[in-house]
Design an enzyme around this catalytic site. Structure first.
Site, PDB file in Angstrom:
ATOM      1  N   ASP A  49      -8.606  -7.522   5.074  1.00 43.40           N
ATOM      2  CA  ASP A  49      -9.239  -8.845   5.182  1.00 43.40           C
ATOM      3  C   ASP A  49     -10.751  -8.684   5.076  1.00 43.40           C
ATOM      4  OD1 ASP A  49      -6.757 -10.139   5.535  1.00 43.40           O
ATOM      5  OD2 ASP A  49      -7.574 -11.479   7.072  1.00 43.40           O
ATOM      6  N   LYS A  69      -7.741   6.301  14.592  1.00 48.98           N
ATOM      7  CA  LYS A  69      -8.469   6.196  15.860  1.00 48.98           C
ATOM      8  C   LYS A  69      -7.968   7.347  16.730  1.00 48.98           C
ATOM      9  CE  LYS A  69     -11.263   3.976  18.651  1.00 48.98           C
ATOM     10  NZ  LYS A  69     -12.726   3.966  18.453  1.00 48.98           N
TER      11      LYS A  69
HETATM   12 MN    MN Z   1      -3.107  -9.491   6.790  1.00 49.96          MN
END
Ligand code: MN
Ligand code: IPM
Length: 371
Positions: A266, A205
């Protein structure tokens, strides 16, 4: 798997010792349930391929911490470093330890203490029906994330001022070092070369984090020059989150900082069919490394037979590969894939089997040579 075993000069390394001693830390909650099944699978593969593995269990968990006040004995890390070939972890976390003290000491303690700077997280669609995206097949979702694992936002540097008052200030620092950034980026490129991957994508970023993430930009450009055969690519992390959903097929290898890697993997797990299938390897090439499923301890499912042991099994496969047992590693991955495709799996991935029935089934497939 990101690493190869070291040259003969390193042959005294505990990694290559015979027997190869594996420290098994089941941890808390479903960590215990899935570890039992991963161990079953390791025993099956050990006897089929005559592997020199020796598994030892360490009962370090929340119960023990609450009873004794000790998270991990003094000297444990030195012992692992000098005398063990690998560490296998189930999961850590317990609501009775709200500050996650034991989890931090053990999990992050091992990552940092053994300098396991690569958190290697493959994102692989094992069975087409499990992808939440329309029309994607296994060839479309097959990438590897190299998450920096020893610095970034995880260094725990910071503090509070006027804590608990309306004027409270909290500061939490990110740390990025040239050495740390360079070595994870280089590991991603080396993996791409070794595994015939054509592209490495870096994510940061740097439009906002003008100092730390600018270092990532400069290191990426420099290291990329050493690998002229590999295409490079960059996305700010917000854009990458979108692209991973829109077009996962355009990614081969992604390298990013600790926190972004945590979040993106995730998301990656969802592309595979959930956290029940997401595996990880915490690696320092040629050194004792640690293997764990990405999921947490999910206390409410502990002991219910509903936990999916496949992420733990695939993590065990990554460990076998790291220990030089490539054929055994593939046998585990193939048996898991076959079980998923035959719906011999837990309800989270569309089956009706219990945690231990999955362990029995996968072990049987391995023993029968995948027939
Ligand atoms: Mn994690
Ligand atoms: C992971 C976990 C850990 C992390 C937690 C439990 C500290 O989310 O391995 O992805 O943030 O690294």
């Amino acid at each position: 798997m990101p690493t190869e075993l070291e040259s003969p000069a390193e042959s005294s390394s505990p990694l290559k010792s015979s027997p190869q001693k594996i420290a098994v830390l089941p941890g808390d909650g479903v960590g215990v349930d899935v570890t039992v099944e991963a161990v079953k699978v390791l025993e099956a593969v050990k006897s089929r391929f005559q592997l020199p593995l020796e598994l030892h269990e360490f009962p370090w968990n929340a119960d023990r911490y609450l009873e004794t006040g000790e998270t991990m004995p003094d000297g444990a890390l030195d012992d692992f470093r000098d005398h063990w070939s690998a560490i296998f972890i189930g999961a850590y976390g317990d609501e009775r330890v709200p500050d996650m003290r034991h989890a931090r000491d053990i999990l992050l303690g091992i990552r940092f203490g053994l300098d396991l700077f690569i958190n290697f997280r493959p994102i692989k669609l094992y069975d087409e029906r499990l992808c939440p995206l329309k029309g994607k097949v296994p060839a479309d979702v097959d990438l590897a994330v190299f998450r920096e694992n020893t610095e970034g936002a995880y260094v725990g540097i910071g503090g509070n001022f006027k804590k608990g008052t309306p004027d409270e200030v909290a500061v939490q620092e990110e740390v990025h070092t040239r050495k740390g950034v360079e070595r994870i980026i280089r590991a991603a490129f080396e993996y791409a070369v070794a595994h015939g991957r054509s592209r490495v994508t870096m994510s940061d970023k740097s439009n906002v984090m003008r100092f730390g993430h600018d270092l990532w930009q400069r290191c990426f450009a420099e290291v990329a020059e050493e690998f002229p055969g590999i295409e490079t690519d960059h996305f700010y992390v917000d854009a990458l989150a979108m692209q991973l959903i829109r077009a996962p097929e355009r990614f081969d290898v992604i390298v990013t900082n600790n926190m972004f890697g945590d979040i993106l993997t995730d998301l990656g797990a969802a592309l595979q069919g959930g956290l029940g299938l997401a595996a990880s390897a915490n690696v320092n090439p040629g050194k004792v490394s640690m293997f764990e499923p990405v999921h947490g301890s999910a206390p409410k499912y502990a002991g219910t037979g509903r936990a999916n042991p496949m992420a733990a099994m695939i993590s065990a496969a990554l460990m076998l590969d790291h220990l030089g047992h490539g054929e055994a590693s593939k046998a585990v991955e193939d048996a898991v894939t076959q079980s998923l495709r035959e719906l011999k799996c837990t309800p989270d991935v569309g089956g009706e089997l219990s945690t231990s029935e999955v362990g029995d089934h996968v072990s049987r497939l391995i023993a029968e040579g995948g027939r």
